[in-house]
Design an enzyme around this catalytic site. Sequence first.
Site, short mmCIF file in Angstrom:
data_model
loop_
_atom_site.label_atom_id
_atom_site.label_comp_id
_atom_site.label_asym_id
_atom_site.label_seq_id
_atom_site.Cartn_x
_atom_site.Cartn_y
_atom_site.Cartn_z
N GLU A 174 0.87 -1.21 -0.11
CA GLU A 174 0.16 0.02 0.02
C GLU A 174 0.87 1.06 -0.08
O GLU A 174 2.05 1.31 0.68
CB GLU A 174 -0.81 0.00 1.16
N ASP A 226 -11.13 8.22 -22.09
CA ASP A 226 -11.16 6.69 -21.63
C ASP A 226 -10.64 6.08 -22.91
O ASP A 226 -11.40 5.81 -23.59
CB ASP A 226 -12.19 6.38 -20.92
N ARG A 261 -4.67 -7.84 -17.33
CA ARG A 261 -5.85 -7.27 -16.84
C ARG A 261 -5.93 -6.14 -15.96
O ARG A 261 -5.25 -6.61 -14.86
CB ARG A 261 -7.01 -8.31 -16.61
N1 PLP Z 1 -13.78 1.76 -20.37
C1 PLP Z 1 -13.99 1.26 -21.68
C2 PLP Z 1 -14.17 2.46 -22.93
C3 PLP Z 1 -14.35 0.07 -21.83
O1 PLP Z 1 -14.67 -0.27 -22.99
C4 PLP Z 1 -14.14 -0.61 -20.68
C5 PLP Z 1 -14.48 -2.24 -20.97
O2 PLP Z 1 -14.76 -2.83 -21.82
C6 PLP Z 1 -13.74 -0.29 -19.43
C7 PLP Z 1 -13.75 1.14 -19.46
C8 PLP Z 1 -14.20 -0.84 -18.30
O3 PLP Z 1 -12.83 -1.72 -18.17
P1 PLP Z 1 -12.94 -2.97 -17.19
O4 PLP Z 1 -13.84 -4.21 -17.60
O5 PLP Z 1 -11.47 -3.46 -16.96
O6 PLP Z 1 -13.31 -2.60 -15.87
#
Ligand code: PLP
Length: 433
Positions: free
Chosen positions: A53, A206, A241
């Site tokens: 941590e 994202d 992952r």
């Molecule tokens: N953001 C986007 C654009 C995604 O397509 C995904 C998952 O498919 C995620 C976030 C979430 O990722 P996780 O499944 O690792 O939580």
Amino acid sequence: DYGLREADPDVRAIIDKEKQRQFRSLELIASENFTSRAVMEAVGSCLTNKYSEGLPGKRYYGGNEYIDELETLCQERALAAFSLDGKQWGVNVQPLSGSPANFAVYTAVLKPHDRIMGLDLPHGGHLSHGFMTPKRRVSGTSIYFESMPYRLDESTGILDYEMLEKTANLFRPKLIIAGASAYPRDFDYPRLRKITDAVGAFLMMDMAHISGLVAASVLANPFEHCDIVTTTTHKSLRGPRGGMIFFKKDPVLGTALESAINNAVFPGLQGGPHNHTIGGLAVCLKHAKSPEFKAYQNQVVSNCRALASRLMELGYKLVSGGSDNHLVLVDLRPLGIDGARVEKILDMASITLNKNSVPGDKSAIVPGGIRIGSPAMTTRGFTEKEFVAVADFINEGVQITLEAKKSVSSSKLQDFMKVVTAPDFDLKDKVLD
Ligand code: PLP
């Protein structure tokens, strides 16, 4: 100390079956990939045993000298993979996955019930961008923050920047989220920045789906225009992952954003980081700087274009009329069938893809489209030629679905499955261990 086969044959047998399934099938799920043996070795290592941590040099547990070295290396490689200067950008490599990474950003820059705008899920956005239905706040993001989704222009399938601008001016969000799970085009970051600046919000990208393509400069660079960039690490980036958050070290904000994000991850939302994942991520990020990785990402896009062209040649309607990236979204509604049935039939023939809503869909449970991605099979060595064959197989599956709907004989399905599951059907297993 026994190996898995001796210690737990049940779990070993399930893993073996899953390995066979992955080996046998055409993996076309746009968010999946095959990570390398080297990444898997790091993920399956003693790094999983350690609590750490805190951040490098500032831990709440002893015995972290090597973990500090590892996390620092991973951070350096993360910045290098996206050609970022450590004076201008920082990164947190501890988020357990994409959704927790996004939620950490929200808790860092927003107060409960602050306003956010992300792409609506039925138009390609992700749950964690604030999805809600008229009846229910589905995602935690929409429970704790006030979400006003933006959408695509349904006539073109392209993000409706004009409507986003108008809505943002009225709704005055504190955060605009770019990025998507099922959008076949690139983003206009300068335009998003202009819209965001006009309302004094943060702009977060994202890039989960496209981070490999961004690292290889195959798509536009979000870092030039965004304050924060999040990503998963297991999609086109081809790592283990996990998740990462990149944050700008702004001369005006100073270290405020950096501290807020680091504190949101730990102690805000998480405890000990998954050091085995950070180890695997460091391996993947080293590879992301190699010429082979760039060639791979170029191939991902070329393959997707070949798939898109062939599907259009066969008469399919693609959302936005094509693809700039690693996925296509096929609108099956003109044929009078839905994505769920096609997904099922193709699954029976070991062709794995997913049903997906398309703009204008009435129901998310029986969506009108399918999403097809090229990253995984490109890792397995497929080129344009094989992706043309993939389009033909999908077409056969769709034709069989249409016939099945008319209750015509299922012998065609048997023939089809015989072809795609035959031992001489060349899957070019390059990576699977
Ligand atoms: N953001 C986007 C654009 C995604 O397509 C995904 C998952 O498919 C995620 C976030 C979430 O990722 P996780 O499944 O690792 O939580």
